[in-house]
Write a protein that holds these residues in place. Structure first.
Motif, PDB file in Angstrom:
ATOM      1  N   ALA A  72     -97.192 -47.728  -4.731  1.00 15.42           N
ATOM      2  CA  ALA A  72     -97.966 -48.602  -3.954  1.00 15.42           C
ATOM      3  C   ALA A  72     -98.453 -49.325  -5.159  1.00 15.42           C
ATOM      4  O   ALA A  72     -99.310 -48.655  -6.025  1.00 15.42           O
ATOM      5  N   VAL A  74    -101.274 -52.732  -6.604  1.00 15.60           N
ATOM      6  CA  VAL A  74    -102.146 -53.956  -6.360  1.00 15.60           C
ATOM      7  C   VAL A  74    -102.155 -54.645  -7.550  1.00 15.60           C
ATOM      8  O   VAL A  74    -101.904 -54.182  -8.532  1.00 15.60           O
ATOM      9  N   SER A  80    -109.318 -56.060  -7.099  1.00 15.51           N
ATOM     10  CA  SER A  80    -108.547 -55.225  -6.048  1.00 15.51           C
ATOM     11  C   SER A  80    -109.449 -54.231  -5.588  1.00 15.51           C
ATOM     12  O   SER A  80    -109.082 -53.580  -4.639  1.00 15.51           O
ATOM     13  N   ALA A  84    -109.886 -55.672   1.525  1.00 17.78           N
ATOM     14  CA  ALA A  84    -108.353 -56.140   1.913  1.00 17.78           C
ATOM     15  C   ALA A  84    -107.593 -55.288   1.237  1.00 17.78           C
ATOM     16  O   ALA A  84    -106.626 -54.830   1.565  1.00 17.78           O
ATOM     17  N   HIS A  85    -107.594 -54.943  -0.259  1.00 18.02           N
ATOM     18  CA  HIS A  85    -106.680 -53.925  -0.878  1.00 18.02           C
ATOM     19  C   HIS A  85    -106.927 -52.699  -0.451  1.00 18.02           C
ATOM     20  O   HIS A  85    -106.097 -51.938  -0.670  1.00 18.02           O
ATOM     21  N   GLU A  87    -107.433 -51.800   2.638  1.00 19.38           N
ATOM     22  CA  GLU A  87    -106.847 -51.874   3.859  1.00 19.38           C
ATOM     23  C   GLU A  87    -105.165 -51.786   3.635  1.00 19.38           C
ATOM     24  O   GLU A  87    -104.461 -50.850   3.962  1.00 19.38           O
ATOM     25  N   ARG A  88    -104.767 -52.357   2.460  1.00 20.77           N
ATOM     26  CA  ARG A  88    -103.425 -52.530   2.124  1.00 20.77           C
ATOM     27  C   ARG A  88    -102.783 -51.121   1.512  1.00 20.77           C
ATOM     28  O   ARG A  88    -101.787 -50.482   1.966  1.00 20.77           O
ATOM     29  N   VAL A  89    -103.771 -50.263   0.953  1.00 17.57           N
ATOM     30  CA  VAL A  89    -103.215 -48.925   0.208  1.00 17.57           C
ATOM     31  C   VAL A  89    -103.308 -48.004   1.460  1.00 17.57           C
ATOM     32  O   VAL A  89    -102.481 -47.255   1.372  1.00 17.57           O
ATOM     33  N   ASP A  91    -102.609 -48.736   4.556  1.00 17.58           N
ATOM     34  CA  ASP A  91    -101.486 -49.047   5.362  1.00 17.58           C
ATOM     35  C   ASP A  91    -100.300 -48.546   4.674  1.00 17.58           C
ATOM     36  O   ASP A  91     -99.383 -47.916   5.421  1.00 17.58           O
ATOM     37  N   ARG A  92    -100.137 -48.511   3.421  1.00 18.17           N
ATOM     38  CA  ARG A  92     -99.079 -48.069   2.460  1.00 18.17           C
ATOM     39  C   ARG A  92     -98.999 -46.459   2.777  1.00 18.17           C
ATOM     40  O   ARG A  92     -97.822 -45.883   2.842  1.00 18.17           O
ATOM     41  N   GLU A  95     -97.433 -46.223   6.073  1.00 22.10           N
ATOM     42  CA  GLU A  95     -96.002 -46.689   6.095  1.00 22.10           C
ATOM     43  C   GLU A  95     -94.969 -45.400   5.536  1.00 22.10           C
ATOM     44  O   GLU A  95     -93.910 -45.248   5.868  1.00 22.10           O
TER      45      GLU A  95
END
Length: 370
Positions: A72, A74, A80, A84-85, A87-89, A91-92, A95
């Motif tokens: 993953a 960024v 970063s 926001a980032h 949350e992305r991590v 979510d990864r 996933e």
């Protein structure tokens, strides 16, 4: 390879391994990671720059030991460290199907280490993680001790938790890929360790060890080991920064305020802010009569020789009242009262609470703030 143990009453002990070739040698770093896994799967969190340089070697080494690694990434840079980032991590992680027996590996500098560590602390209420710091600053400071955090517009590192890693792999060879400015930024944290509690170490850094600031591998290796030993001793006594660990923030009250005032702009790196903040802390200490003027001049000279900023005008234009307001919101502040890490001399830092804002304002004006 040198192993430094980090242990304390409130957390499981772990090792910081310092040496050359730890990342590229499958029998070294990847083998140590594999040995800690409860199941053969990891999520590597990195930034786009570091991932292109170092992730292939780590993934290949882990594969040799039967470990499946997902990646993953960024964007590189302080921005970063954000909600926001984060949350992305997270979510990864979901996933990739990570569960509580899986491990996150932070491959990168302080930004990645802080972000990945916080994600590990939050995901499923906490999974294990390993730090593989790829900058000097991260190797000597942010990867050791369990601090994880993101920034907000109101301040640096205001949202985070303490979450200790299971292992830290500090490979001196990866520092060869660092830009000179980033290497010097890390050197600021090395200097800080000498300033807080080891005058002999600071003398070595300003003398025989000075080549480390320019990338000399032998000097870098010794500087990393000695810095980690200092930090490990402090963290072992005071994991949650209730007392002595606050000394590690020498230079950070000024430095964090400068970074926040600039909006975390790359005009001033974190290490540069710490270097400037340490010089300001010593000059402020001298102004208050806590240390000799000669100590402040010595700190400034060694810092400047390493190519780091020592004066406010080198960072930009600042309003004194704005900086004071930011300092009042610092994590070390209590009830809005200003707290600083100041010095009785080189190697003799102390926590000073209830500092008069008028004294700080007069000092900042003398330093060149408006």
């Amino acid at each position: 390879m040198t192993a430094v143990s980090v242990s304390g009453a409130g957390f499981a002990p772990y090792e910081v391994l310092v040496g050359s070739g730890l990342l590229a040698d499958a029998a070294a770093g990847p083998a140590r990671i594999a040995a800690l896994l409860k199941q053969p799967r990891v999520l590597i969190v990195s930034d786009e720059t570091v991932a292109s340089l170092h992730a292939p070697a780590l993934i290949s080494g882990l594969k040799t030991h039967g470990v499946h690694a997902e990646l993953a990434t960024v964007p590189a840079g302080e921005a970063s460290k954000s909600f926001a980032h984060l949350e992305r991590v997270l979510d990864r992680c979901a996933e990739a199907g990570l569960d509580r027996k899986d491990m996150i590996v932070a491959l990168g500098g302080g930004v990645v280490g802080d972000l990945a560590g916080l994600a590990a602390a939050l995901y499923m209420r906490g999974v294990d993680f390993i730090q593989v710091p790829t900058t000097l600053l991260a190797q000597v400071d942010s990867s050791v001790g369990g601090k994880t955090a993101i920034d907000t517009p109101r301040g640096k590192n205001l949202v985070g938790v303490f979450h200790q890693p299971r292992l830290v792999l500090a490979d001196i060879d990866v520092l060869k890929t660092l830009p000179e400015r980033q290497l010097r930024s890390g050197w600021a944290e090395v200097l800080k360790h000498g300033l807080i509690c080891d005058a002999d170490f600071f003398d070595w850094l300003g003398g025989a060890g000075a080549g480390g600031a320019a990338g000399d591998p032998a000097a870098l290796s010794e500087a990393v080991v000695r810095s980690v030993r200092i930090k490990a001793a402090v963290v072992g006594e005071d994991e949650k920064e209730a007392g002595r660990r606050a000394l590690l923030n020498l230079g950070h009250t000024f430095g964090h305020a400068l970074e926040t005032a600039l909006g975390y702009d790359e005009a001033l790196t974190h290490g540069e802010a710490v270097a400037l903040g340490c010089c300001m802390a010593f000059r402020f200490s001298a102004r208050l009569g806590l240390c000799e003027d000669g100590d402040a001049r010595r700190v400034e000279a060694v810092t400047a020789a390493a190519g780091l900023p020592t004066r406010l005008e080198q960072a930009g234009a600042f309003a004194a009242d704005r900086l004071i307001a930011l300092m009042a919101g610092d994590k070390k502040a209590e009830g809005g009262s200003l707290t600083f890490i100041l010095a009785r001399g080189i190697g003799r830092a102390e926590v000073v609470k209830g500092v008069d804002p008028a004294e700080v304002r007069a000092f900042l004006l003398a330093e060149g703030a408006a």
